[in-house]
Design a protein around this motif. Structure first.
Motif, PDB file in Angstrom:
ATOM      1  N   ASN A  38       0.816  -1.218   0.000  1.00 53.33           N
ATOM      2  CA  ASN A  38       0.000   0.000   0.000  1.00 53.33           C
ATOM      3  C   ASN A  38       0.845   1.263   0.000  1.00 53.33           C
ATOM      4  O   ASN A  38       0.313   2.356  -0.189  1.00 53.33           O
ATOM      5  N   SER A  39       2.161   1.143   0.253  1.00 58.33           N
ATOM      6  CA  SER A  39       2.936   2.354   0.543  1.00 58.33           C
ATOM      7  C   SER A  39       4.334   2.380  -0.057  1.00 58.33           C
ATOM      8  O   SER A  39       5.108   3.278   0.253  1.00 58.33           O
ATOM      9  N   ILE A  40       4.686   1.441  -0.922  1.00 58.00           N
ATOM     10  CA  ILE A  40       6.063   1.370  -1.395  1.00 58.00           C
ATOM     11  C   ILE A  40       6.444   2.614  -2.204  1.00 58.00           C
ATOM     12  O   ILE A  40       7.581   3.107  -2.097  1.00 58.00           O
ATOM     13  N   LEU A  41       5.537   3.171  -2.979  1.00 54.71           N
ATOM     14  CA  LEU A  41       5.864   4.362  -3.773  1.00 54.71           C
ATOM     15  C   LEU A  41       6.040   5.588  -2.889  1.00 54.71           C
ATOM     16  O   LEU A  41       6.975   6.379  -3.080  1.00 54.71           O
ATOM     17  N   SER A  42       5.167   5.768  -1.913  1.00 54.77           N
ATOM     18  CA  SER A  42       5.297   6.923  -1.019  1.00 54.77           C
ATOM     19  C   SER A  42       6.504   6.773  -0.099  1.00 54.77           C
ATOM     20  O   SER A  42       7.127   7.774   0.284  1.00 54.77           O
ATOM     21  N   SER A  43       6.885   5.535   0.262  1.00 49.32           N
ATOM     22  CA  SER A  43       8.080   5.330   1.086  1.00 49.32           C
ATOM     23  C   SER A  43       9.349   5.729   0.349  1.00 49.32           C
ATOM     24  O   SER A  43      10.282   6.274   0.942  1.00 49.32           O
ATOM     25  N   ILE A  44       9.379   5.485  -0.954  1.00 50.90           N
ATOM     26  CA  ILE A  44      10.555   5.826  -1.755  1.00 50.90           C
ATOM     27  C   ILE A  44      10.632   7.322  -2.023  1.00 50.90           C
ATOM     28  O   ILE A  44      11.705   7.931  -1.983  1.00 50.90           O
ATOM     29  N   SER A  45       9.471   7.932  -2.279  1.00 48.55           N
ATOM     30  CA  SER A  45       9.469   9.306  -2.776  1.00 48.55           C
ATOM     31  C   SER A  45       9.297  10.366  -1.700  1.00 48.55           C
ATOM     32  O   SER A  45       9.504  11.546  -1.966  1.00 48.55           O
ATOM     33  N   SER A  46       8.906   9.991  -0.472  1.00 49.08           N
ATOM     34  CA  SER A  46       8.661  10.984   0.568  1.00 49.08           C
ATOM     35  C   SER A  46       8.945  10.381   1.934  1.00 49.08           C
ATOM     36  O   SER A  46       9.281   9.202   2.051  1.00 49.08           O
ATOM     37  N   ASN A  47       8.798  11.184   2.963  1.00 44.53           N
ATOM     38  CA  ASN A  47       9.039  10.729   4.329  1.00 44.53           C
ATOM     39  C   ASN A  47       7.772  10.087   4.881  1.00 44.53           C
ATOM     40  O   ASN A  47       7.179  10.556   5.853  1.00 44.53           O
ATOM     41  N   ALA A  48       7.350   8.991   4.257  1.00 46.33           N
ATOM     42  CA  ALA A  48       6.101   8.330   4.618  1.00 46.33           C
ATOM     43  C   ALA A  48       6.183   7.732   6.019  1.00 46.33           C
ATOM     44  O   ALA A  48       7.247   7.317   6.482  1.00 46.33           O
ATOM     45  N   LYS A  49       5.036   7.649   6.676  1.00 41.38           N
ATOM     46  CA  LYS A  49       4.955   7.131   8.034  1.00 41.38           C
ATOM     47  C   LYS A  49       4.256   5.777   8.076  1.00 41.38           C
ATOM     48  O   LYS A  49       3.727   5.362   9.100  1.00 41.38           O
ATOM     49  N   GLN A  50       4.275   5.097   6.950  1.00 42.32           N
ATOM     50  CA  GLN A  50       3.657   3.779   6.862  1.00 42.32           C
ATOM     51  C   GLN A  50       4.522   2.876   5.987  1.00 42.32           C
ATOM     52  O   GLN A  50       5.127   3.335   5.022  1.00 42.32           O
ATOM     53  N   ALA A  51       4.541   1.603   6.347  1.00 44.64           N
ATOM     54  CA  ALA A  51       5.217   0.605   5.514  1.00 44.64           C
ATOM     55  C   ALA A  51       4.380  -0.666   5.541  1.00 44.64           C
ATOM     56  O   ALA A  51       3.827  -1.028   6.578  1.00 44.64           O
ATOM     57  N   ASP A  52       4.264  -1.355   4.398  1.00 47.06           N
ATOM     58  CA  ASP A  52       3.430  -2.555   4.368  1.00 47.06           C
ATOM     59  C   ASP A  52       3.787  -3.450   3.199  1.00 47.06           C
ATOM     60  O   ASP A  52       4.421  -3.017   2.231  1.00 47.06           O
TER      61      ASP A  52
END
Length: 452
Positions: free
Chosen positions: A428-442
């Protein structure tokens, strides 16, 4: 107490997953047992005579303080977690679909499923109070002490349980333009372990005593301690979360749902669905069970030294320390209610979704999960509210999808996934984890196969 913070940091560091489990594949046109995690009526859309579920897993970590980039730079993540006045919220959730089978029989569809649930959470915890309890903010204590008024119920919670489901669904109405399905999944609950520490209606002052110790004075609070199974021990130890996955049968729950399809050839132009998931609860009744509510009061010359809590790693030890302090007259710690066996409510949610066929081979799914119970209750397993949009490209045996979601803990996330036959994998979050300081990983994956 510092180990409680360390547990959060440990789980954030694991590339787990967020709480819309099996996003993308759970609304796939290739219907199988995994679709039952969204709506049991989807079982009526099973095309093959037999579906065999082998193993699927969806794991999720979400928080509102520490971003992915914070784990790789020089930022002190504990300082970041305890900074400011914004309450600390954290969720870890893992759903494991075990062996299961679905059968198509005339107009009826039947399924027998198995699932394991593992959850841990930090809910609405004051970072100011947490910093004093962990000894992280001793140098910043204001002159004359720091008065803290925090009335939300602050919870540290962990639980595991297993379930065996018996689902049935069928088409209940159809004409040349559309059809309506309905389904229900009745689940036998097998509670494994539970732990909860709740601190509500907190009003107190943190200061230094004559010996220079950090102490709590002039305090009122409601306190709950509950534990069962392996989590009655070191509930901050991640290994404890796999020791009691299935307990004894002691509870019933149900999922109910409907879906309507506007036909287009052998498929549909639009499918809308609604379901209520996890209606019910379960009772924990292990030999070491306990759930007790207390009233904490510190007045006059009484005081509670806080350095004891730095390093304590199990709830019974914390509770016993407060009882001992009350026996010495240092605090008042009055038992209000106590139960050996206690009932826990499941995370009941309302799911609504619409799957729209845009152009050839391209669909878009709009989905929302709304929690129906407050997360503040000490005997309530927490849920999240989620909104998502998932474009999906499919050519029969192959699908690719891009879920974009917003939840009430980690905010906005974007992921990617695919299905190849009965195998699927995604996040659900791999793109946002790479491109920003996301607070979720799954991450999720699974394999199933159909016969006939």
């Amino acid at each position: 107490m510092k180990k409680l913070i360390c547990l959060v940091l440990f789980l954030v560091a694991q590339l787990g997953q967020a709480q819309e489990h099996f996003a993308g594949v759970s609304t796939s046109k290739r219907v199988g047992i995994v679709n039952l995690t969204v709506n049991p009526s989807e079982l009526a859309n099973l095309k093959n005579h037999f579906e065999i579920q082998l193993l699927s897993s969806s794991m999720n970590v979400a928080n509102n303080k520490v971003g992915f980039n914070d784990l790789t730079d020089d930022t002190n993540t504990e300082d970041l977690l305890l900074s400011g006045t914004k309450p600390i919220n954290f969720n870890f959730s893992n759903e494991i679909l075990g062996p299961g089978v679905a059968v198509r029989l005339l107009k009826w569809r039947f399924a027998v499923t198995s699932k394991v649930n593992i959850k841990a959470g930090v809910l609405n915890v004051s970072p100011v109070l947490a910093s004093y309890l962990t000894g992280s903010d001793v140098q910043q204590l204001p002159i004359g002490g720091d008065e803290i008024n925090y009335f939300s119920n602050q919870r540290f919670n962990g639980t595991m349980w297993g379930e065996v489901g018996f689902a049935v669904a069928r088409k209940v109405w159809e004409n040349e333009k559309g059809l309506l399905n309905a389904g229900i999944n009745v689940k036998l609950m097998f509670p494994g372990a539970y732990a909860n520490m709740g601190i509500g209606n907190f009003n107190g002052t943190v200061t230094n005593n004559n010996d220079g110790d950090l102490v709590l004075k002039d305090t009122d609070a409601n306190v709950n301690f509950a534990y069962s199974g392996s989590l009655a021990q070191e509930f901050t130890n991640s290994k404890q979360y796999t020791n009691s996955l299935f307990g004894n049968f002691d509870g019933l729950a149900a999922d109910i749902g409907v879906d309507y399809q506007l036909k287009k050839g052998n498929s549909y132009k639009l499918k809308v669905g609604a379901s209520i998931m996890n209606l019910g609860g379960m009772t924990y009744n292990d030999n070491n069970n306990n759930s007790t509510d207390y009233k904490l009061k510190i007045s006059g010359n009484q005081e509670l030294v806080l350095n004891f809590f730095d390093g304590v790693d199990d709830i019974p030890a914390i509770k016993q320390h407060l009882i001992d302090e009350a026996a010495l007259g240092n605090i008042e710690f009055t038992e209000i209610t106590s139960n050996k066996d206690f009932r826990v409510s499941l995370p009941t949610t309302l799911n609504l979704y619409a799957d729209v066929h845009l152009i050839s081979k391209l669909n878009v799914t709009l989905f929302t999960q709304q929690k129906l119970n407050s997360n503040s209750g000490n005997n309530q397993i927490a849920a999240q509210t989620i909104y998502s949009v998932t474009p999906r490209f499919g050519i029969g045996f192959f699908e690719a999808y891009l879920p974009v979601s917003v939840n009430d803990i980690s905010g906005t996330n974007a992921g990617l996934g695919f299905r190849l036959g009965g195998f699927f994998m995604g996040s659900n979050s791999i793109l946002s984890s790479i491109s920003s300081n996301a607070k979720q990983a799954d991450f999720n994956f699974g394999f199933r196969f159909a016969i006939l």
